[in-house]
Scaffold this motif. Structure first.
Motif, PDB file in Angstrom:
ATOM      1  N   GLU A  15      42.887  36.332  43.288  1.00 24.16           N
ATOM      2  CA  GLU A  15      41.710  35.458  43.286  1.00 24.16           C
ATOM      3  C   GLU A  15      40.972  35.532  41.957  1.00 24.16           C
ATOM      4  OE1 GLU A  15      40.178  32.517  45.097  1.00 24.16           O
ATOM      5  OE2 GLU A  15      40.772  33.887  46.696  1.00 24.16           O
ATOM      6  N   GLU A  16      40.818  36.752  41.431  1.00 22.29           N
ATOM      7  CA  GLU A  16      40.004  36.917  40.225  1.00 22.29           C
ATOM      8  C   GLU A  16      40.643  36.323  38.977  1.00 22.29           C
ATOM      9  OE1 GLU A  16      39.446  41.125  40.042  1.00 22.29           O
ATOM     10  OE2 GLU A  16      41.326  41.480  38.974  1.00 22.29           O
ATOM     11  N   ASN A  17      41.942  36.054  39.020  1.00 23.26           N
ATOM     12  CA  ASN A  17      42.623  35.471  37.863  1.00 23.26           C
ATOM     13  C   ASN A  17      42.558  33.950  37.817  1.00 23.26           C
ATOM     14  OD1 ASN A  17      45.049  38.019  38.238  1.00 23.26           O
ATOM     15  ND2 ASN A  17      43.632  37.879  36.537  1.00 23.26           N
ATOM     16  N   CYS A  18      42.005  33.324  38.849  1.00 22.16           N
ATOM     17  CA  CYS A  18      42.151  31.879  39.001  1.00 22.16           C
ATOM     18  C   CYS A  18      41.001  31.046  38.438  1.00 22.16           C
ATOM     19  CB  CYS A  18      42.369  31.529  40.474  1.00 22.16           C
ATOM     20  SG  CYS A  18      43.991  32.058  41.073  1.00 22.16           S
ATOM     21  N   ALA A  19      40.194  31.646  37.582  1.00 21.44           N
ATOM     22  CA  ALA A  19      39.133  30.921  36.874  1.00 21.44           C
ATOM     23  C   ALA A  19      38.202  30.177  37.837  1.00 21.44           C
ATOM     24  CB  ALA A  19      39.745  29.952  35.858  1.00 21.44           C
ATOM     25  N   GLY A  20      37.891  30.817  38.969  1.00 18.69           N
ATOM     26  CA  GLY A  20      36.957  30.235  39.922  1.00 18.69           C
ATOM     27  C   GLY A  20      37.539  29.200  40.855  1.00 18.69           C
ATOM     28  N   ARG A  21      38.834  28.919  40.732  1.00 14.60           N
ATOM     29  CA  ARG A  21      39.487  27.934  41.601  1.00 14.60           C
ATOM     30  C   ARG A  21      40.133  28.622  42.798  1.00 14.60           C
ATOM     31  NH1 ARG A  21      42.907  25.475  36.684  1.00 14.60           N
ATOM     32  NH2 ARG A  21      43.177  27.725  36.478  1.00 14.60           N
ATOM     33  N   PRO A  22      40.353  27.897  43.902  1.00 13.90           N
ATOM     34  CA  PRO A  22      41.009  28.506  45.067  1.00 13.90           C
ATOM     35  C   PRO A  22      42.426  28.989  44.713  1.00 13.90           C
ATOM     36  CG  PRO A  22      39.978  26.421  45.663  1.00 13.90           C
ATOM     37  CD  PRO A  22      39.929  26.501  44.177  1.00 13.90           C
ATOM     38  N   LEU A  23      42.707  30.201  45.113  1.00 18.84           N
ATOM     39  CA  LEU A  23      44.010  30.823  44.826  1.00 18.84           C
ATOM     40  C   LEU A  23      45.168  29.958  45.321  1.00 18.84           C
ATOM     41  CD1 LEU A  23      44.855  34.541  45.399  1.00 18.84           C
ATOM     42  CD2 LEU A  23      46.243  32.820  46.510  1.00 18.84           C
ATOM     43  N   VAL A  38      56.401  33.866  44.154  1.00 20.10           N
ATOM     44  CA  VAL A  38      54.992  34.199  43.925  1.00 20.10           C
ATOM     45  C   VAL A  38      54.699  35.590  44.460  1.00 20.10           C
ATOM     46  CG1 VAL A  38      52.591  33.592  44.436  1.00 20.10           C
ATOM     47  CG2 VAL A  38      54.282  31.771  44.055  1.00 20.10           C
ATOM     48  N   GLN A  39      54.022  36.386  43.626  1.00 22.47           N
ATOM     49  CA  GLN A  39      53.544  37.710  44.050  1.00 22.47           C
ATOM     50  C   GLN A  39      52.021  37.673  44.175  1.00 22.47           C
ATOM     51  OE1 GLN A  39      52.585  41.970  42.054  1.00 22.47           O
ATOM     52  NE2 GLN A  39      54.629  41.163  41.540  1.00 22.47           N
ATOM     53  N   LEU A  40      51.543  38.103  45.337  1.00 25.83           N
ATOM     54  CA  LEU A  40      50.101  38.222  45.545  1.00 25.83           C
ATOM     55  C   LEU A  40      49.684  39.652  45.243  1.00 25.83           C
ATOM     56  CD1 LEU A  40      47.413  36.991  46.423  1.00 25.83           C
ATOM     57  CD2 LEU A  40      48.008  37.571  48.793  1.00 25.83           C
ATOM     58  N   ARG A  41      48.753  39.778  44.300  1.00 29.30           N
ATOM     59  CA  ARG A  41      48.292  41.098  43.860  1.00 29.30           C
ATOM     60  C   ARG A  41      46.778  41.157  44.043  1.00 29.30           C
ATOM     61  NH1 ARG A  41      46.580  44.072  39.261  1.00 29.30           N
ATOM     62  NH2 ARG A  41      47.832  45.950  38.892  1.00 29.30           N
ATOM     63  N   GLU A  42      46.335  41.925  45.030  1.00 33.35           N
ATOM     64  CA  GLU A  42      44.905  42.045  45.315  1.00 33.35           C
ATOM     65  C   GLU A  42      44.530  43.516  45.432  1.00 33.35           C
ATOM     66  OE1 GLU A  42      42.678  39.866  45.106  1.00 33.35           O
ATOM     67  OE2 GLU A  42      43.548  37.898  45.496  1.00 33.35           O
ATOM     68  N   LYS A  43      44.546  44.198  44.301  1.00 32.78           N
ATOM     69  CA  LYS A  43      44.306  45.640  44.276  1.00 32.78           C
ATOM     70  C   LYS A  43      42.887  46.019  44.721  1.00 32.78           C
ATOM     71  CE  LYS A  43      48.090  47.542  42.308  1.00 32.78           C
ATOM     72  NZ  LYS A  43      48.831  48.696  42.851  1.00 32.78           N
ATOM     73  N   ASN A  44      41.944  45.110  44.517  1.00 35.15           N
ATOM     74  CA  ASN A  44      40.546  45.454  44.759  1.00 35.15           C
ATOM     75  C   ASN A  44      39.994  44.897  46.072  1.00 35.15           C
ATOM     76  OD1 ASN A  44      40.435  46.757  42.204  1.00 35.15           O
ATOM     77  ND2 ASN A  44      40.215  44.750  41.235  1.00 35.15           N
ATOM     78  N   ARG A  45      40.878  44.433  46.935  1.00 33.69           N
ATOM     79  CA  ARG A  45      40.454  43.867  48.223  1.00 33.69           C
ATOM     80  C   ARG A  45      40.803  44.819  49.363  1.00 33.69           C
ATOM     81  NH1 ARG A  45      37.515  39.009  47.278  1.00 33.69           N
ATOM     82  NH2 ARG A  45      38.357  38.128  45.349  1.00 33.69           N
ATOM     83  N   SER A  46      40.072  44.704  50.445  1.00 30.71           N
ATOM     84  CA  SER A  46      40.419  45.456  51.646  1.00 30.71           C
ATOM     85  C   SER A  46      41.723  44.889  52.207  1.00 30.71           C
ATOM     86  CB  SER A  46      39.316  45.326  52.689  1.00 30.71           C
ATOM     87  OG  SER A  46      39.251  43.987  53.178  1.00 30.71           O
TER      88      SER A  46
END
Length: 211
Positions: A15-23, A38-46
């Motif tokens: 999400e944080e890489n998407c420049a404010g747009r929906p992932l 596609v790899q989903l990488r969300e290290k900082n999410r629950s």
């Protein structure tokens, strides 16, 4: 045995890489441009948040017949029915994933130094992430900056698919594939692009030109 990793253009997204747009919107646009995994990488999410994003992303990817790979979260990967997982040196080892999840279609493992290629973890992995090829601000714990010579060296030591990641862009994709990579993985070059579909298409054209 069929190749579990025949892919050429690999999007790593959060999400944080998407420049404010929906992932999901960015990912679907990239797929239309030629991304085929596609790899989903969300290290900082629950885990709960990660799973919500994974389910939404997988629904869209399934409609395009594009596989979803989960970065270092076995619970999310199993619950969402992901195609596979990708892990790094300090993550859950591939051998442990194999013991705890008997249905992954593929496991990716980041190679940060040559000795890893002779490890039991490399043995049970289906493809290797050559990480990073070139230094990148999105990865601050770099062990080795491989460069083109590093890709060529790893290529000479393994027949497994190599995914090049680290400051990959249109201008260096051709030479990286020529050096021995099978696939290009990108974050910013697509996620930060004004037009993710066009950015993906340009990268895909460079890959096709090189193979």
């Amino acid at each position: 045995m069929d190749n579990p990793f025949p892919y050429r253009l690999y999007l790593v997204i959060s999400e944080e890489n998407c420049a404010g747009r929906p992932l999901v919107e960015v990912a679907e646009s990239a797929v239309r441009g030629g991304v085929d995994v596609v790899q989903l990488r969300e290290k900082n999410r629950s885990t709960k948040e990660f799973l919500q994003k994974a389910n939404a992303l997988k629904e869209v990817l399934d409609s395009h017949q594009v596989p979803l790979i989960i970065n270092d979260n076995l619970e999310v990967a199993k619950q969402v029915g992901a195609y596979g997982m990708h892990v790094g040196n300090s993550d859950l080892p591939p051998s442990e994933i194999r013991k705890k999840w008997n249905t992954p279609h593929c496991l990716g493992y980041s190679i940060e130094y040559l000795e890893q290629l002779n490890s039991p973890e490399a043995e049970v992995s289906d493809y290797f992430g050559v990480s990073p090829v070139f230094a990148t601000p999105t990865k601050t714990d770099t062990v080795t900056e491989w460069g083109l010579e590093g890709i060529a060296k790893i290529r000479s030591l393994t027949s497994k698919p190599l995914v090049a990641i680290g400051s990959m862009k249109k201008d260096n994709t051709f030479e990286v594939i020529k050096a021995g990579a099978d696939c290009i993985a990108v974050v910013s070059a697509i996620c930060q692009a004004q037009d993710p579909q066009r950015a993906a298409a340009e990268l895909r054209n460079e890959i096709e030109r090189a193979i």
